[in-house]
Enzyme design. Structure first.
Site, PDB file in Angstrom:
ATOM      1  N   LYS A 192      19.491  11.328 -11.291  1.00  0.00           N
ATOM      2  CA  LYS A 192      19.889  12.743 -11.273  1.00  0.00           C
ATOM      3  C   LYS A 192      18.790  13.625 -11.905  1.00  0.00           C
ATOM      4  O   LYS A 192      18.390  14.632 -11.330  1.00  0.00           O
ATOM      5  CB  LYS A 192      21.214  12.952 -12.044  1.00  0.00           C
ATOM      6  CG  LYS A 192      22.383  12.162 -11.481  1.00  0.00           C
ATOM      7  CD  LYS A 192      23.664  12.399 -12.256  1.00  0.00           C
ATOM      8  CE  LYS A 192      23.625  11.971 -13.706  1.00  0.00           C
ATOM      9  NZ  LYS A 192      23.497  10.516 -13.926  1.00  0.00           N
TER      10      LYS A 192
ATOM     11  N   ARG B 267      31.655  15.968 -15.667  1.00  0.00           N
ATOM     12  CA  ARG B 267      31.716  14.534 -15.898  1.00  0.00           C
ATOM     13  C   ARG B 267      33.165  14.045 -15.945  1.00  0.00           C
ATOM     14  O   ARG B 267      33.407  12.854 -16.043  1.00  0.00           O
ATOM     15  CB  ARG B 267      31.170  14.331 -17.273  1.00  0.00           C
ATOM     16  CG  ARG B 267      30.033  13.541 -17.719  1.00  0.00           C
ATOM     17  CD  ARG B 267      29.062  12.913 -16.947  1.00  0.00           C
ATOM     18  NE  ARG B 267      28.284  12.081 -17.798  1.00  0.00           N
ATOM     19  CZ  ARG B 267      27.020  12.316 -18.110  1.00  0.00           C
ATOM     20  NH1 ARG B 267      26.385  13.345 -17.644  1.00  0.00           N
ATOM     21  NH2 ARG B 267      26.382  11.486 -18.867  1.00  0.00           N
TER      22      ARG B 267
ATOM     23  N   ARG C 278      13.127   3.051 -18.975  1.00  0.00           N
ATOM     24  CA  ARG C 278      12.912   4.511 -18.951  1.00  0.00           C
ATOM     25  C   ARG C 278      12.251   4.996 -20.243  1.00  0.00           C
ATOM     26  O   ARG C 278      12.565   4.539 -21.331  1.00  0.00           O
ATOM     27  CB  ARG C 278      14.249   5.216 -18.763  1.00  0.00           C
ATOM     28  CG  ARG C 278      14.112   6.738 -18.852  1.00  0.00           C
ATOM     29  CD  ARG C 278      15.306   7.450 -18.355  1.00  0.00           C
ATOM     30  NE  ARG C 278      16.507   7.172 -19.116  1.00  0.00           N
ATOM     31  CZ  ARG C 278      17.679   7.723 -18.845  1.00  0.00           C
ATOM     32  NH1 ARG C 278      17.799   8.557 -17.830  1.00  0.00           N
ATOM     33  NH2 ARG C 278      18.729   7.433 -19.563  1.00  0.00           N
TER      34      ARG C 278
ATOM     35  N   ARG D 105      15.266   6.446 -25.086  1.00  0.00           N
ATOM     36  CA  ARG D 105      16.539   6.992 -25.558  1.00  0.00           C
ATOM     37  C   ARG D 105      17.361   5.924 -26.260  1.00  0.00           C
ATOM     38  O   ARG D 105      17.403   4.795 -25.805  1.00  0.00           O
ATOM     39  CB  ARG D 105      17.322   7.573 -24.373  1.00  0.00           C
ATOM     40  CG  ARG D 105      16.928   8.986 -24.051  1.00  0.00           C
ATOM     41  CD  ARG D 105      17.496   9.513 -22.776  1.00  0.00           C
ATOM     42  NE  ARG D 105      18.900   9.246 -22.525  1.00  0.00           N
ATOM     43  CZ  ARG D 105      19.576   9.742 -21.488  1.00  0.00           C
ATOM     44  NH1 ARG D 105      18.959  10.540 -20.630  1.00  0.00           N
ATOM     45  NH2 ARG D 105      20.844   9.453 -21.306  1.00  0.00           N
TER      46      ARG D 105
ATOM     47  N   ARG E 157      28.198   2.908 -20.920  1.00  0.00           N
ATOM     48  CA  ARG E 157      28.059   4.142 -20.117  1.00  0.00           C
ATOM     49  C   ARG E 157      28.524   3.899 -18.682  1.00  0.00           C
ATOM     50  O   ARG E 157      29.141   4.772 -18.066  1.00  0.00           O
ATOM     51  CB  ARG E 157      26.601   4.621 -20.137  1.00  0.00           C
ATOM     52  CG  ARG E 157      26.226   5.216 -21.494  1.00  0.00           C
ATOM     53  CD  ARG E 157      24.723   5.294 -21.672  1.00  0.00           C
ATOM     54  NE  ARG E 157      24.070   6.197 -20.763  1.00  0.00           N
ATOM     55  CZ  ARG E 157      22.762   6.147 -20.484  1.00  0.00           C
ATOM     56  NH1 ARG E 157      21.986   5.231 -21.036  1.00  0.00           N
ATOM     57  NH2 ARG E 157      22.240   7.021 -19.658  1.00  0.00           N
TER      58      ARG E 157
HETATM   59  P1  AP5 Z   1      16.912   9.316 -14.311  1.00  0.00           P
HETATM   60  O1  AP5 Z   1      16.473  10.371 -13.350  1.00  0.00           O
HETATM   61  O2  AP5 Z   1      16.560   9.496 -15.747  1.00  0.00           O
HETATM   62  O3  AP5 Z   1      18.483   9.042 -14.136  1.00  0.00           O
HETATM   63  P2  AP5 Z   1      19.737   9.953 -14.513  1.00  0.00           P
HETATM   64  O4  AP5 Z   1      20.711   9.781 -13.390  1.00  0.00           O
HETATM   65  O5  AP5 Z   1      19.318  11.344 -14.863  1.00  0.00           O
HETATM   66  O6  AP5 Z   1      20.224   9.146 -15.772  1.00  0.00           O
HETATM   67  P3  AP5 Z   1      20.748   9.614 -17.204  1.00  0.00           P
HETATM   68  O7  AP5 Z   1      20.808   8.341 -18.023  1.00  0.00           O
HETATM   69  O8  AP5 Z   1      19.965  10.739 -17.768  1.00  0.00           O
HETATM   70  O9  AP5 Z   1      22.143  10.065 -16.858  1.00  0.00           O
HETATM   71  P4  AP5 Z   1      23.295  10.072 -17.788  1.00  0.00           P
HETATM   72  O10 AP5 Z   1      24.241  10.739 -16.869  1.00  0.00           O
HETATM   73  O11 AP5 Z   1      23.779   8.791 -18.359  1.00  0.00           O
HETATM   74  O12 AP5 Z   1      22.733  10.796 -19.091  1.00  0.00           O
HETATM   75  P5  AP5 Z   1      22.833  12.294 -19.602  1.00  0.00           P
HETATM   76  O13 AP5 Z   1      21.535  12.637 -20.197  1.00  0.00           O
HETATM   77  O14 AP5 Z   1      23.405  13.187 -18.559  1.00  0.00           O
HETATM   78  O15 AP5 Z   1      16.338   7.910 -13.768  1.00  0.00           O
HETATM   79  C1  AP5 Z   1      16.505   6.710 -14.506  1.00  0.00           C
HETATM   80  C2  AP5 Z   1      15.193   5.884 -14.508  1.00  0.00           C
HETATM   81  O16 AP5 Z   1      14.948   5.419 -13.188  1.00  0.00           O
HETATM   82  C3  AP5 Z   1      13.948   6.680 -14.921  1.00  0.00           C
HETATM   83  O17 AP5 Z   1      13.108   5.847 -15.681  1.00  0.00           O
HETATM   84  C4  AP5 Z   1      13.285   7.049 -13.580  1.00  0.00           C
HETATM   85  O18 AP5 Z   1      11.881   7.209 -13.723  1.00  0.00           O
HETATM   86  C5  AP5 Z   1      13.648   5.823 -12.752  1.00  0.00           C
HETATM   87  N1  AP5 Z   1      13.776   6.089 -11.317  1.00  0.00           N
HETATM   88  C6  AP5 Z   1      14.500   7.086 -10.736  1.00  0.00           C
HETATM   89  N2  AP5 Z   1      14.421   6.990  -9.393  1.00  0.00           N
HETATM   90  C7  AP5 Z   1      13.644   5.898  -9.126  1.00  0.00           C
HETATM   91  C8  AP5 Z   1      13.204   5.255  -7.918  1.00  0.00           C
HETATM   92  N3  AP5 Z   1      13.531   5.712  -6.701  1.00  0.00           N
HETATM   93  N4  AP5 Z   1      12.426   4.157  -8.046  1.00  0.00           N
HETATM   94  C9  AP5 Z   1      12.092   3.661  -9.255  1.00  0.00           C
HETATM   95  N5  AP5 Z   1      12.475   4.214 -10.430  1.00  0.00           N
HETATM   96  C10 AP5 Z   1      13.253   5.335 -10.355  1.00  0.00           C
HETATM   97  O19 AP5 Z   1      23.955  12.153 -20.734  1.00  0.00           O
HETATM   98  C11 AP5 Z   1      23.700  11.443 -21.950  1.00  0.00           C
HETATM   99  C12 AP5 Z   1      24.934  11.511 -22.826  1.00  0.00           C
HETATM  100  O20 AP5 Z   1      25.239  12.897 -23.153  1.00  0.00           O
HETATM  101  C13 AP5 Z   1      26.238  10.988 -22.184  1.00  0.00           C
HETATM  102  O21 AP5 Z   1      26.359   9.580 -22.318  1.00  0.00           O
HETATM  103  C14 AP5 Z   1      27.305  11.761 -22.983  1.00  0.00           C
HETATM  104  O22 AP5 Z   1      27.477  11.203 -24.266  1.00  0.00           O
HETATM  105  C15 AP5 Z   1      26.643  13.133 -23.160  1.00  0.00           C
HETATM  106  N6  AP5 Z   1      26.984  14.067 -22.064  1.00  0.00           N
HETATM  107  C16 AP5 Z   1      26.107  14.654 -21.187  1.00  0.00           C
HETATM  108  N7  AP5 Z   1      26.747  15.452 -20.326  1.00  0.00           N
HETATM  109  C17 AP5 Z   1      28.082  15.372 -20.650  1.00  0.00           C
HETATM  110  C18 AP5 Z   1      29.252  15.951 -20.111  1.00  0.00           C
HETATM  111  N8  AP5 Z   1      29.199  16.775 -19.043  1.00  0.00           N
HETATM  112  N9  AP5 Z   1      30.436  15.641 -20.695  1.00  0.00           N
HETATM  113  C19 AP5 Z   1      30.511  14.816 -21.763  1.00  0.00           C
HETATM  114  N10 AP5 Z   1      29.423  14.222 -22.320  1.00  0.00           N
HETATM  115  C20 AP5 Z   1      28.222  14.493 -21.771  1.00  0.00           C
END
Ligand code: AP5
Length: 210
Positions: A13, A88, A122, A153, A164
């Site tokens: 994402k 979410r 990552r 992270r 997660r």
């Molecule tokens: P990446 O693009 O980083 O993936 P992502 O889907 O953004 O993953 P996140 O871990 O950031 O999502 P998340 O939803 O768990 O975390 P968030 O920060 O929102 O890609 C992943 C890896 O793959 C990277 O290394 C990238 O380079 C690689 N990659 C991508 N595409 C590729 C490809 N085609 N080929 C090879 N490699 C590739 O949330 C974190 C925490 O915040 C949550 O756990 C929660 O505690 C809190 N939080 C955030 N939002 C909310 C909400 N709305 N409500 C409640 N709690 C929340």
């Protein structure tokens, strides 16, 4: 375009939100980045959110809904925005529908074993949100955009990744049906062997940009 990026942790994402932001000239709004900045700055929000984030649990709805509602009032959101990591829960989606009109919810789907591999390798920039994978960094440990040192992270530890994924299945995956029923859902089945650029091409097609 007012766009939601849905999908499990590590589906890409953030990676594709940054490309869409550059291509469309609209902001990426990541609740994860906003919360990590609040934790880093030691604000009241950050202090409340920290324990949930480190365990891989969701932060309470009332803390994140307010962040997004305020952010969408900013002038740079007038032409559109990309919501990355929000909503979410169904409660967040219902709240969002009261203060925003969404055009598309794009669901990035990817198998759990690929997710675990991607998240364990990552590296991120906590200053500008840049996201990398060790397999493409060739030993470099600084951000290509701003030069900041890259970090792993805390919630990318293997046992936290598993929690997660289970939180995603229980609390976030129901949004796929929620947006399907509203006629807003589009899905990209991400090929685990495709490069980031190849997957981004599939994202562009799904959004009628190609
Ligand atoms: P990446 O693009 O980083 O993936 P992502 O889907 O953004 O993953 P996140 O871990 O950031 O999502 P998340 O939803 O768990 O975390 P968030 O920060 O929102 O890609 C992943 C890896 O793959 C990277 O290394 C990238 O380079 C690689 N990659 C991508 N595409 C590729 C490809 N085609 N080929 C090879 N490699 C590739 O949330 C974190 C925490 O915040 C949550 O756990 C929660 O505690 C809190 N939080 C955030 N939002 C909310 C909400 N709305 N409500 C409640 N709690 C929340």
């Amino acid at each position: 375009m007012n766009l939601i990026l849905l999908g499990p942790p590590g589906a890409g994402k953030g990676t594709h939100a940054q490309r869409l932001m550059n291509e469309l000239g609209i902001p990426q709004i990541s609740t994860g980045d906003a919360l990590r900045q609040a934790v880093k700055a030691g604000t009241e929000l950050g202090l409340s959110a920290k324990k949930y984030m480190e365990a891989g649990d969701l932060v309470p709805d009332e803390l994140v809904i307010g962040i997004v509602e305020e952010r969408l009032k900013a002038p740079d959101c007038q032409k559109g925005y990309i919501l990355d990591g929000f909503p979410r829960t169904v409660k967040q989606a219902e709240a969002l529908s009261r203060f925003a009109k969404i055009d598309v919810a794009l669901n990035l789907s990817l198998a759990d074993e690929v997710i675990i591999r991607r998240l364990s390798g990552r590296r991120v920039c906590l200053k500008c949100g840049g996201t990398y994978h060790i397999s493409t960094l060739n030993g470099r440990d600084t951000c290509a955009n701003c030069g900041e040192k890259l970090v792993q992270r805390k919630d990318d530890a293997p046992e936290t990744i598993r929690n997660r994924l289970s939180v995603y299945a229980g609390q976030t995956a129901p949004l796929i049906d929620y947006y399907q029923q509203k006629g807003l859902l589009r899905t990209v089945d991400c090929d685990p062997d495709a490069t980031v650029e190849e997957t981004y091409d599939a994202v562009r097609k799904a959004l009628d940009l190609a």
